[in-house]
Design an enzyme around this catalytic site. Sequence first.
Site, PDB file in Angstrom:
ATOM      1  N   LYS A  36      13.619  -3.989   1.892  1.00  0.00           N
ATOM      2  CA  LYS A  36      13.073  -3.818   3.315  1.00  0.00           C
ATOM      3  C   LYS A  36      13.509  -5.165   4.233  1.00  0.00           C
ATOM      4  O   LYS A  36      14.008  -4.986   5.309  1.00  0.00           O
ATOM      5  CB  LYS A  36      11.712  -3.602   3.284  1.00  0.00           C
ATOM      6  CG  LYS A  36      11.170  -3.760   4.721  1.00  0.00           C
ATOM      7  CD  LYS A  36       9.528  -3.749   4.766  1.00  0.00           C
ATOM      8  CE  LYS A  36       8.920  -3.875   6.459  1.00  0.00           C
ATOM      9  NZ  LYS A  36       7.918  -3.925   6.409  1.00  0.00           N
ATOM     10  N   THR A  67       5.758  -7.220   8.997  1.00  0.00           N
ATOM     11  CA  THR A  67       6.957  -7.692   8.799  1.00  0.00           C
ATOM     12  C   THR A  67       7.799  -6.417   9.558  1.00  0.00           C
ATOM     13  O   THR A  67       7.935  -5.310   8.892  1.00  0.00           O
ATOM     14  CB  THR A  67       7.607  -7.788   7.483  1.00  0.00           C
ATOM     15  OG1 THR A  67       6.591  -8.716   6.744  1.00  0.00           O
ATOM     16  CG2 THR A  67       8.975  -8.347   7.503  1.00  0.00           C
ATOM     17  N   LYS A  74      10.917 -15.381   9.611  1.00  0.00           N
ATOM     18  CA  LYS A  74      10.663 -14.687   8.435  1.00  0.00           C
ATOM     19  C   LYS A  74      11.806 -13.808   7.746  1.00  0.00           C
ATOM     20  O   LYS A  74      12.240 -14.138   6.401  1.00  0.00           O
ATOM     21  CB  LYS A  74       9.492 -13.444   8.785  1.00  0.00           C
ATOM     22  CG  LYS A  74       9.312 -12.540   7.496  1.00  0.00           C
ATOM     23  CD  LYS A  74       8.198 -12.690   6.689  1.00  0.00           C
ATOM     24  CE  LYS A  74       8.288 -11.806   5.417  1.00  0.00           C
ATOM     25  NZ  LYS A  74       7.380 -12.175   4.396  1.00  0.00           N
TER      26      LYS A  74
HETATM   27  P1  NAD Z   1       0.428  -0.975   2.648  1.00  0.00           P
HETATM   28  O1  NAD Z   1       1.118   0.147   2.718  1.00  0.00           O
HETATM   29  O2  NAD Z   1      -0.369  -1.287   1.315  1.00  0.00           O
HETATM   30  O3  NAD Z   1      -0.689  -1.074   4.002  1.00  0.00           O
HETATM   31  C1  NAD Z   1       0.008  -0.509   5.389  1.00  0.00           C
HETATM   32  C2  NAD Z   1      -1.080   0.293   5.635  1.00  0.00           C
HETATM   33  O4  NAD Z   1      -1.230   0.773   7.027  1.00  0.00           O
HETATM   34  C3  NAD Z   1      -1.671   1.411   4.690  1.00  0.00           C
HETATM   35  O5  NAD Z   1      -3.142   1.338   4.224  1.00  0.00           O
HETATM   36  C4  NAD Z   1      -1.440   2.716   5.834  1.00  0.00           C
HETATM   37  O6  NAD Z   1      -2.464   3.726   5.414  1.00  0.00           O
HETATM   38  C5  NAD Z   1      -1.876   2.129   7.127  1.00  0.00           C
HETATM   39  N1  NAD Z   1      -1.194   2.735   8.094  1.00  0.00           N
HETATM   40  C6  NAD Z   1       0.292   3.315   8.394  1.00  0.00           C
HETATM   41  N2  NAD Z   1       0.369   3.930   9.475  1.00  0.00           N
HETATM   42  C7  NAD Z   1      -0.978   3.771  10.243  1.00  0.00           C
HETATM   43  C8  NAD Z   1      -1.220   4.185  11.459  1.00  0.00           C
HETATM   44  N3  NAD Z   1      -0.565   4.712  12.298  1.00  0.00           N
HETATM   45  N4  NAD Z   1      -2.609   3.694  12.022  1.00  0.00           N
HETATM   46  C9  NAD Z   1      -3.541   2.942  11.058  1.00  0.00           C
HETATM   47  N5  NAD Z   1      -3.061   2.519   9.815  1.00  0.00           N
HETATM   48  C10 NAD Z   1      -1.799   3.113   9.410  1.00  0.00           C
HETATM   49  O7  NAD Z   1       1.476  -2.414   2.598  1.00  0.00           O
HETATM   50  P2  NAD Z   1       1.188  -3.838   2.808  1.00  0.00           P
HETATM   51  O8  NAD Z   1       1.638  -4.357   1.423  1.00  0.00           O
HETATM   52  O9  NAD Z   1      -0.251  -4.039   3.151  1.00  0.00           O
HETATM   53  O10 NAD Z   1       2.259  -4.442   3.861  1.00  0.00           O
HETATM   54  C11 NAD Z   1       1.783  -4.626   5.386  1.00  0.00           C
HETATM   55  C12 NAD Z   1       2.807  -5.312   5.922  1.00  0.00           C
HETATM   56  O11 NAD Z   1       2.962  -6.811   5.496  1.00  0.00           O
HETATM   57  C13 NAD Z   1       4.236  -4.791   5.754  1.00  0.00           C
HETATM   58  O12 NAD Z   1       4.970  -4.736   7.209  1.00  0.00           O
HETATM   59  C14 NAD Z   1       5.022  -5.599   4.695  1.00  0.00           C
HETATM   60  O13 NAD Z   1       6.385  -5.824   4.695  1.00  0.00           O
HETATM   61  C15 NAD Z   1       4.244  -7.035   5.128  1.00  0.00           C
HETATM   62  N6  NAD Z   1       4.174  -8.053   3.804  1.00  0.00           N
HETATM   63  C16 NAD Z   1       3.920  -7.503   2.688  1.00  0.00           C
HETATM   64  C17 NAD Z   1       3.717  -8.216   1.498  1.00  0.00           C
HETATM   65  C18 NAD Z   1       3.174  -7.887   0.021  1.00  0.00           C
HETATM   66  O14 NAD Z   1       3.355  -8.743  -0.673  1.00  0.00           O
HETATM   67  N7  NAD Z   1       2.669  -6.486   0.136  1.00  0.00           N
HETATM   68  C19 NAD Z   1       4.000  -9.670   1.630  1.00  0.00           C
HETATM   69  C20 NAD Z   1       4.515 -10.022   2.928  1.00  0.00           C
HETATM   70  C21 NAD Z   1       4.422  -9.102   4.126  1.00  0.00           C
END
Ligand code: NAD
Length: 290
Positions: free
Chosen positions: A237, A87, A162
């Site tokens: 966010k 997102t 979204k």
């Molecule tokens: P998270 O923080 O668990 O995962 C993000 C991952 O990206 C981490 O493991 C981090 O180490 C990795 N990362 C960061 N920078 C990086 C880079 N330069 N290279 C490689 N890896 C890198 O977050 P999440 O909950 O998995 O969410 C991910 C996305 O999904 C976000 O944009 C969030 O808004 C969206 N989202 C989350 C949810 C939820 O319920 N968690 C629901 C819908 C959408």
Amino acid sequence: MKIGFIGLGNMGGPMAANLAKAGHEVAGFDMAKVAIDGVTLVNSGAEAAADADVVITMLPNGQILRAVANDIIPAMKPSAAFIDCSTVDVDSARAVADQAIAAGLLPVDAPVSGGIGGAAGGTLTFMAGGSAEAFAKADPLFDIMGQKAVHCGDSGAGQAAKICNNMILGVTMIATCEAFALADKLGLDRQKMFDVVSTSSGYSWTMNAYCPAPGVGPQSPADNGYQPGFASDLMLKDLRLSQQAADSANADTPMGQLAQDLYAQFVETEDGAGTDFSAMLPRFEKRDRG
Ligand code: NAD
């Protein structure tokens, strides 16, 4: 298919595992040390992307997406698809898509709804923006990771859908919670309030499917001490992304702005961080008009 998967966190990890389980060859990269069933870990984003028919990213925000895109786009094969499921702000989604198109790639912005449970169970909903050709290439993978994918339009349209959806969700949750708190002060029983509103013109997803009052309506995070669910921090966010988009499109969104300000106060100066976004109800309960 050969798939590169970058960002193997709470959402990306289980999504990548589901693709591997379905028989795809998945090369994964995350900055943090992770281990994902069936996924071969490599040492950089560019390495994950180099030989892939499709690259999927699932990253925290638009700034990180732009940095990763700079790194992987030059490494990707011509005509490969670049599906970003994070997102992020609409402007970053469109900038990355333009960069990918200029490099002969097929970009899709495809944020998801469904949370961690949906990612693990393969039941996410994808909202996608990009060309028909790019969407067609991504769609079979959406089928594995989710239960529904809507092609919303050109690049950026998935992110637009979204944040508009989540702006409605944030505003509606606040309205539902403040109404419950008012009902309490008027001496109205919460179950009676639910019975009336859930079948009257005030009904909504937040009332009917995710009721913020414990013990009322279907099972929800309210029945579990307001553990997320969907965290207030993530709602904040998404509301910020909606207001950033409203600024850049010159749209008047007073309710979205107010919802952003309330969730910011709740998360940053009160005790809302780490709680479900429906914990606005106990917040209102504790307050009065002054
Ligand atoms: P998270 O923080 O668990 O995962 C993000 C991952 O990206 C981490 O493991 C981090 O180490 C990795 N990362 C960061 N920078 C990086 C880079 N330069 N290279 C490689 N890896 C890198 O977050 P999440 O909950 O998995 O969410 C991910 C996305 O999904 C976000 O944009 C969030 O808004 C969206 N989202 C989350 C949810 C939820 O319920 N968690 C629901 C819908 C959408």
